[in-house]
Scaffold this active site. Structure first.
Site, short mmCIF file in Angstrom:
data_model
loop_
_atom_site.label_atom_id
_atom_site.label_comp_id
_atom_site.label_asym_id
_atom_site.label_seq_id
_atom_site.Cartn_x
_atom_site.Cartn_y
_atom_site.Cartn_z
N ARG A 55 19.54 -15.92 60.20
CA ARG A 55 18.55 -14.88 60.48
C ARG A 55 17.51 -15.42 61.46
O ARG A 55 16.51 -16.00 61.10
CB ARG A 55 17.88 -14.42 59.19
N ARG A 81 29.76 -14.20 65.19
CA ARG A 81 28.54 -14.87 64.73
C ARG A 81 28.75 -15.69 63.45
O ARG A 81 27.88 -16.47 63.08
CB ARG A 81 27.42 -13.85 64.53
N HIS A 151 21.79 -11.09 70.41
CA HIS A 151 20.85 -10.47 69.46
C HIS A 151 19.59 -11.35 69.32
O HIS A 151 19.30 -11.89 68.26
CB HIS A 151 21.57 -10.32 68.12
N ASP A 194 14.42 0.77 66.02
CA ASP A 194 15.80 0.39 66.30
C ASP A 194 16.30 1.30 67.41
O ASP A 194 16.76 2.42 67.15
CB ASP A 194 16.66 0.51 65.04
N GLU A 249 17.57 -7.38 72.88
CA GLU A 249 18.96 -7.78 72.95
C GLU A 249 19.66 -7.23 74.19
O GLU A 249 19.66 -6.02 74.41
CB GLU A 249 19.70 -7.28 71.70
#
Length: 283
Positions: A55, A81, A151, A194, A249
């Site tokens: 994270r 990832r 990201h 978002d 991103e």
């Protein structure tokens, strides 16, 4: 090679900066400009565990971004990832810049999730700026289409005083409302944000009183901006403080999804130029 909990990582240091890169996910989770401060956010609650995404830093979303459109049971943001990448080389380009190259190839495990042969290469340039180049190559006998993202979690002083420039009059898809809109005024970070911004050909600047991050992108015109806000953070046990981070991103999504014919390749490039003002935000 070093280890943090379950994950091995590469440590890089030169006269400009230092970095830590986990082999799982080819994940740069720390980048510090010497005598200035930390550029990337890393949650203090993040788990360094096999199969668990870190994270913070720069997770690589590939070969799909977000939930898989055909099967929501597949891993969110793809498998790159949380896959184990191979360290190909660490090169000293100068006393101020180091290049680290990692690769991920298709395998019996990935073919179960996504039925195509591929090679991913990530080149990480650690210096006065941080540059990442993600190259996707089609090694299959047929074409494939993928979506992806670098990201990036940027370290900021506080989300409530952060401004983002570069999206004026740009159309965006608001994932929290499932609607399209046009950017007017500043972005309100008092709640979850978002958004997927389209047709962004210019640099994006994230700034508060203590730090300015300039994000330069090549290989796409789509930029995602995300901060979970207080409500979503309360449901994310591995996130320590949403007020200290903002994700900007570089992403191949929506109209910028990529289709590669046999043998073709595509590179998504992101450069982060950070300027600290007055005091460091390193913790």
């Amino acid at each position: 090679m070093y280890k943090q909990d379950d994950l091995e990582y590469i440590s890089v240091e030169n006269s400009s900066s230092s970095a830590k890169i986990a082999l799982q996910g080819a994940h740069i989770f720390d980048f510090i400009l010497k005598e200035r401060g930390r550029v990337l956010f890393l949650s203090e609650a993040s788990e360094f565990r096999e199969g668990k995404a870190i994270r913070g830093g720069v997770p690589i979303c590939w070969p799909w971004f977000g939930a898989n459109e055909n099967d929501s049971a597949l891993p969110n943001h793809g498998f790159a990832r949380t896959s184990l990448w191979a360290h190909q080389s660490t090169q000293t380009l100068s006393d101020r810049e180091t290049k680290v190259t990692l690769t991920l190839h298709s395998s019996p495990e990935t073919l179960v999730l996504w039925p195509y042969a591929f090679c991913l290469t990530l080149d990480i340039y650690v210096g006065k700026v941080l540059r990442l180049e993600l190259t996707s190559q089609n090694l299959d006998t047929k074409a494939f289409t993928f979506t992806s993202a670098l990201h990036t979690y940027l370290a900021i002083d506080t989300i409530y005083e952060t401004r983002v420039d570069g999206f004026k009059a740009k159309q965006y898809f608001d994932k929290t409302q499932n609607t399209f809109a046009i950017q007017e005024g500043t972005i309100d970070f008092s709640k979850e944000v978002d958004r997927i911004y389209k047709n962004v050909k210019n640099d994006v600047v994230v700034k508060d009183e203590k730090v300015h991050h300039t994000i330069q992108t090549e290989g796409t015109k789509t930029i995602v901006v995300w901060n979970p806000g207080e409500v979503l953070e309360s449901r994310m046990p591995d996130l320590s403080d949403h007020t200290k981070m903002l994700c900007v991103e570089s992403a191949n999504v929506l109209d910028d999804a990529v289709t590669l014919a046999k043998g073709e390749s595509h590179t998504l490039r992101q450069t982060i130029v950070t300027e600290f003002r007055d005091v460091s935000i390193s913790r």
